[in-house]
Motif scaffolding. Sequence first.
Motif, PDB file in Angstrom:
ATOM      1  N   TYR A   1       0.861  -1.177   0.000  1.00  0.00           N
ATOM      2  CA  TYR A   1       0.000   0.000   0.000  1.00  0.00           C
ATOM      3  C   TYR A   1       0.897   1.227   0.000  1.00  0.00           C
ATOM      4  O   TYR A   1       1.310   1.720   1.046  1.00  0.00           O
ATOM      5  CB  TYR A   1      -0.933   0.010   1.205  1.00  0.00           C
ATOM      6  N   PHE A   2       1.218   1.693  -1.201  1.00  0.00           N
ATOM      7  CA  PHE A   2       2.106   2.843  -1.376  1.00  0.00           C
ATOM      8  C   PHE A   2       1.505   3.807  -2.402  1.00  0.00           C
ATOM      9  O   PHE A   2       2.086   4.049  -3.459  1.00  0.00           O
ATOM     10  CB  PHE A   2       3.492   2.381  -1.842  1.00  0.00           C
ATOM     11  N   PRO A   3       0.325   4.361  -2.127  1.00  0.00           N
ATOM     12  CA  PRO A   3      -0.325   5.219  -3.124  1.00  0.00           C
ATOM     13  C   PRO A   3       0.397   6.549  -3.314  1.00  0.00           C
ATOM     14  O   PRO A   3       0.945   7.125  -2.369  1.00  0.00           O
ATOM     15  CB  PRO A   3      -1.730   5.424  -2.541  1.00  0.00           C
ATOM     16  N   GLY A   4       0.378   7.033  -4.547  1.00  0.00           N
ATOM     17  CA  GLY A   4       0.874   8.368  -4.812  1.00  0.00           C
ATOM     18  C   GLY A   4       0.024   9.397  -4.088  1.00  0.00           C
ATOM     19  O   GLY A   4      -1.150   9.180  -3.806  1.00  0.00           O
ATOM     20  N   GLY A   5       0.644  10.526  -3.760  1.00  0.00           N
ATOM     21  CA  GLY A   5      -0.064  11.565  -3.020  1.00  0.00           C
ATOM     22  C   GLY A   5       0.094  11.456  -1.525  1.00  0.00           C
ATOM     23  O   GLY A   5      -0.268  12.385  -0.795  1.00  0.00           O
ATOM     24  N   ASN A   6       0.610  10.331  -1.016  1.00  0.00           N
ATOM     25  CA  ASN A   6       0.892  10.160   0.407  1.00  0.00           C
ATOM     26  C   ASN A   6       2.335  10.546   0.702  1.00  0.00           C
ATOM     27  O   ASN A   6       3.236  10.319  -0.108  1.00  0.00           O
ATOM     28  CB  ASN A   6       0.689   8.704   0.829  1.00  0.00           C
ATOM     29  N   TRP A   7       2.550  11.089   1.884  1.00  0.00           N
ATOM     30  CA  TRP A   7       3.911  11.326   2.351  1.00  0.00           C
ATOM     31  C   TRP A   7       4.525  10.019   2.825  1.00  0.00           C
ATOM     32  O   TRP A   7       3.846   9.180   3.432  1.00  0.00           O
ATOM     33  CB  TRP A   7       3.924  12.331   3.503  1.00  0.00           C
ATOM     34  N   TYR A   8       5.814   9.851   2.577  1.00  0.00           N
ATOM     35  CA  TYR A   8       6.553   8.675   3.037  1.00  0.00           C
ATOM     36  C   TYR A   8       7.816   9.127   3.750  1.00  0.00           C
ATOM     37  O   TYR A   8       8.482  10.069   3.319  1.00  0.00           O
ATOM     38  CB  TYR A   8       6.926   7.763   1.855  1.00  0.00           C
ATOM     39  N   ARG A   9       8.141   8.418   4.820  1.00  0.00           N
ATOM     40  CA  ARG A   9       9.388   8.672   5.534  1.00  0.00           C
ATOM     41  C   ARG A   9      10.308   7.472   5.306  1.00  0.00           C
ATOM     42  O   ARG A   9      10.080   6.383   5.841  1.00  0.00           O
ATOM     43  CB  ARG A   9       9.154   8.915   7.020  1.00  0.00           C
ATOM     44  N   LEU A  10      11.333   7.687   4.502  1.00  0.00           N
ATOM     45  CA  LEU A  10      12.316   6.653   4.198  1.00  0.00           C
ATOM     46  C   LEU A  10      13.559   6.899   5.034  1.00  0.00           C
ATOM     47  O   LEU A  10      14.153   7.985   4.971  1.00  0.00           O
ATOM     48  CB  LEU A  10      12.692   6.673   2.715  1.00  0.00           C
ATOM     49  N   THR A  11      13.941   5.906   5.820  1.00  0.00           N
ATOM     50  CA  THR A  11      15.146   5.994   6.633  1.00  0.00           C
ATOM     51  C   THR A  11      16.145   4.982   6.103  1.00  0.00           C
ATOM     52  O   THR A  11      15.920   3.769   6.179  1.00  0.00           O
ATOM     53  CB  THR A  11      14.833   5.718   8.115  1.00  0.00           C
ATOM     54  N   ILE A  12      17.234   5.475   5.550  1.00  0.00           N
ATOM     55  CA  ILE A  12      18.220   4.657   4.838  1.00  0.00           C
ATOM     56  C   ILE A  12      19.492   4.611   5.666  1.00  0.00           C
ATOM     57  O   ILE A  12      20.124   5.640   5.920  1.00  0.00           O
ATOM     58  CB  ILE A  12      18.504   5.251   3.449  1.00  0.00           C
ATOM     59  N   SER A  13      19.883   3.418   6.108  1.00  0.00           N
ATOM     60  CA  SER A  13      21.099   3.226   6.901  1.00  0.00           C
ATOM     61  C   SER A  13      22.171   2.631   5.999  1.00  0.00           C
ATOM     62  O   SER A  13      21.980   1.547   5.445  1.00  0.00           O
ATOM     63  CB  SER A  13      20.832   2.308   8.091  1.00  0.00           C
ATOM     64  N   LEU A  14      23.282   3.332   5.862  1.00  0.00           N
ATOM     65  CA  LEU A  14      24.348   2.964   4.928  1.00  0.00           C
ATOM     66  C   LEU A  14      25.580   2.487   5.683  1.00  0.00           C
ATOM     67  O   LEU A  14      26.053   3.164   6.603  1.00  0.00           O
ATOM     68  CB  LEU A  14      24.724   4.164   4.061  1.00  0.00           C
ATOM     69  N   ASP A  15      26.110   1.314   5.292  1.00  0.00           N
ATOM     70  CA  ASP A  15      27.309   0.755   5.899  1.00  0.00           C
ATOM     71  C   ASP A  15      28.365   0.622   4.794  1.00  0.00           C
ATOM     72  O   ASP A  15      28.272  -0.256   3.931  1.00  0.00           O
ATOM     73  CB  ASP A  15      27.010  -0.609   6.515  1.00  0.00           C
TER      74      ASP A  15
END
Length: 932
Positions: free
Chosen positions: A436-450
């Motif tokens: 459930y990832f509809p356009g028009g919604n805000w998303y918070r992506l947290t990307i952890s890089l190693d």
Amino acid sequence: MSLHEYPKKPGISRFVAPWDTSGWYFMAEHFAPGCRIYSNADIAVTECPEILMGCDYIVTYDSATDGFDDKQEVDFFIEQAGEVYAALDADAPADFPTGFARTDLVVRTDAGDTYRLFMRPYARGAHVHLDAFSSPGRHFFVVFRPTETETEKPLPEAKRFSVAERHETRETCWFVHDCFAQANLSGYDCRGDVRVCTEADNPKRHYLRLQSGAGISRACETSGQDELSMALDVPAGTAALKFAGVTVQLGGAQASINGQNVPDIADSRYVVAFKRFHAPQRCEVWLNNRPAMMCACDAAAKTPFTLTASETGEIRLNRVDWKDQTDVPMMAETFASMPMNCRLLAETQGNILQQRGIGSFLRVTGSGAVTFPAIRREAMVEITCRASGEESAVFPEVRDADGHTIMKAALFANSLFLSDGEEWRRICGGYAPWQYFPGGNWYRLTISLDFASRTFDVNVDGALRAKGFRMAFDAENAAQVLLTAADGAADWCGLRVWDASNLSRNMLPPGERFNVRDYGAKGDGSTLDTLAIQRALDAAKGKGGVVVVPEGTYLTKQVQLRSDTMLWLDKNAVLLASQNYATYPHVVPCESLVAVRNTGRALVYAERARNISISGGGELNANGRCRFKVNDPKGINKLYTSRPDNLYMACCEDIRVSDVRFTSAAYWTLVPLSSRFVTLEHLMLDCMNTPNRDGIDPVDCHDLSVRHCCIMAGDDGFCLKTADRMGCRNILAEDLVIQSLASAIKIGTDSYAKVENVTVQRCILKNVNRCGIAVETVDGAAIRNCTFEDIDMTDCGGPMYMTIGHRNRKAPQFPVRVGSMAHIVFRRIGYRAPYLFSRCKTVYESLFIGDSAENKIRDVLVADCDLLLPGGCRHGVDAPQPIGEKYPEYDRHGLSSGAAFTLRFCEDVRFENNVIQTERPDVRPLVMIHDC
């Protein structure tokens, strides 16, 4: 497809399980022999038509396997024109799928079943709905076959550029962690009558007593961006606490900071924190778990604190912690104005816009990049963004200092894709099935890089969606975040970057450590480690020690956290709950009706403890997807089969929980009950299964803050309750991202004692089955002084709901009370796109419904809100009915008589500077008033 092209367009998108089957129905990819078609039964496909191989399909629940009949509906959208196939066994009614035609195709399984396939063609973008039905056989499952031919489409190419500046990762340290258990005052300069004492009712707990003008001081050389906190009682006289040029005066149930009084102090117990920041140099003073004042301060790295009792005073110092702050980002951007370090690439337009609810954001058509000094070793990037509409796409991207792509994400075709190496991977299954990832919604992506392993993890809105994905090349640093829009615009409302892969930074406090493996824990996911973990916790209690849970999966029943103890979960550690609930202790810690009626056991439990904390970045997994639509039983059976919370803390004081993941709730996820001085920060809750999987439920708590949390809840998201005499007082909730299968933010339904001084602000609410905000008093609570502001709602059943009733659910020994509600503020609330799959599809508006002409909702302000409602009503509607003795829900009053607001039994409700619109013509007035 490669990262230079659009991802392959999916078939199924925006799948939503029926309300009470979330976690049991889900979308899967690559239909083929060997696929399981039911979540609860090991039944696999052995034969299927060639034309369906590799297609998207819907896994359902086979109630027949468990001996009953419960066949729920299925809802989803399709992103391509194609054919939907419903697979029905021999017992299913052939006329069940409306508009479907039977084909000659069949699917066979290893259970010996043959499923007939019924097909219906759909156009691209169609909403597909298959009704529930009853039959003695198995449930249907669904397969979608696209009929469009997709061609490869190149992505817009964003020009590379370089970043010259390099960042030196700061080292952090925890300097002081004292509860005075060892009676060791080394490091402190003591003056006068200073001594370590034991508590009269708990000789294993100690405190430092300062009496009659006595004082202490201590200095540490820190980064200058540090946090000094302490918990203390001032039973007589006053205490003067000085740090970095700031003076806090405490005593007599009062407090002041640099001479300015601080309101809402209940008694002589205090928790004080000083948080120093660079650029500009300032100190934020927190008092009783709420921000009280921002002050100018001394910037010196080595700055002492002093604590002094008045001549007739006494101070009991329970705890001192002094550490470098670990959660301050090296860069934070809210896009209140165009950032100086923002680069709009060729043919790109970027504008700062304002939207009520979310505030300011950057809208980009084309590509825009924000740069920062290059970070080596490890980094964490948090991006809050959205595609501007369902047909738009947004491509967040992290690059190195030379402009090379490290990883990409794609919010495209109402779906989520992440790069893994140089290829796209669609995100719908794995750690938590979700589509459930509809356009028009805000998303918070947290990307952890190693950068050592050249891998990254991604959390989206609180759920781990990728772990150990490969970087696109062997990157050594991160220095840019790029946002590219396609087929529309991309919006960007937040960006934060840290020079660490998690906020705990592996920074443990000084003092004795108790590793659970030293006490016999295996951490292999199958050995029951309860006794070993509890031995470590018992050894640490009262000592200020740290119980360390290293990498591994630890199967356990309930373990109990004691006073003066920190539980440290390594970022790769999981406490996994045993599903044998009957072997958990069943606890009733106090007279609270919730403690008696609802909660009773937990994966991690604490009772009458002080100074407890949990951190480290690890996971509390309640292993809760084990019962389908089963509520807790009543009576004696509750002792054997009631479900555990992930974390339950009853009658505790001075609680700190930060940087922890909560998954697979079996019941309510996180419950502080009848507790005080509670801090919950930087938590990820992935508990979107049912029934009754609430997110964070403070019950009868005072002085509580919940900040920077992402909550996916199978019931209410953030829910204040009262069920004993204590009530809820002085509550702060801010920067929450909430998805909920009930209401996102709620007060109630348990509502016996007073609720006052509540602030909820800067939140994103979406995918909410019922209300964005619900305020309910039906058991006698007096609700006062509640403010909800700067809250954005998308895909919510309704914006706001308030009601007074007289259900009068309470503990038998408590007197009956009459509930009331007054002084409520809704300010800068944004609402659009009502939830498509709500069980209640006829009420989307806001309702304020009092109990009677004698008991009205009073003094309500609705100001600066922007609401886009569906409208479309073609006839007038009668006045809604009060909730009375019923369970309160916004769809239990009848239809809304107003197109935006319906008021009954209210007084002094004010609407100021609001923008209210309906998508379709509506004969109802925007605001309808009855008996006010």
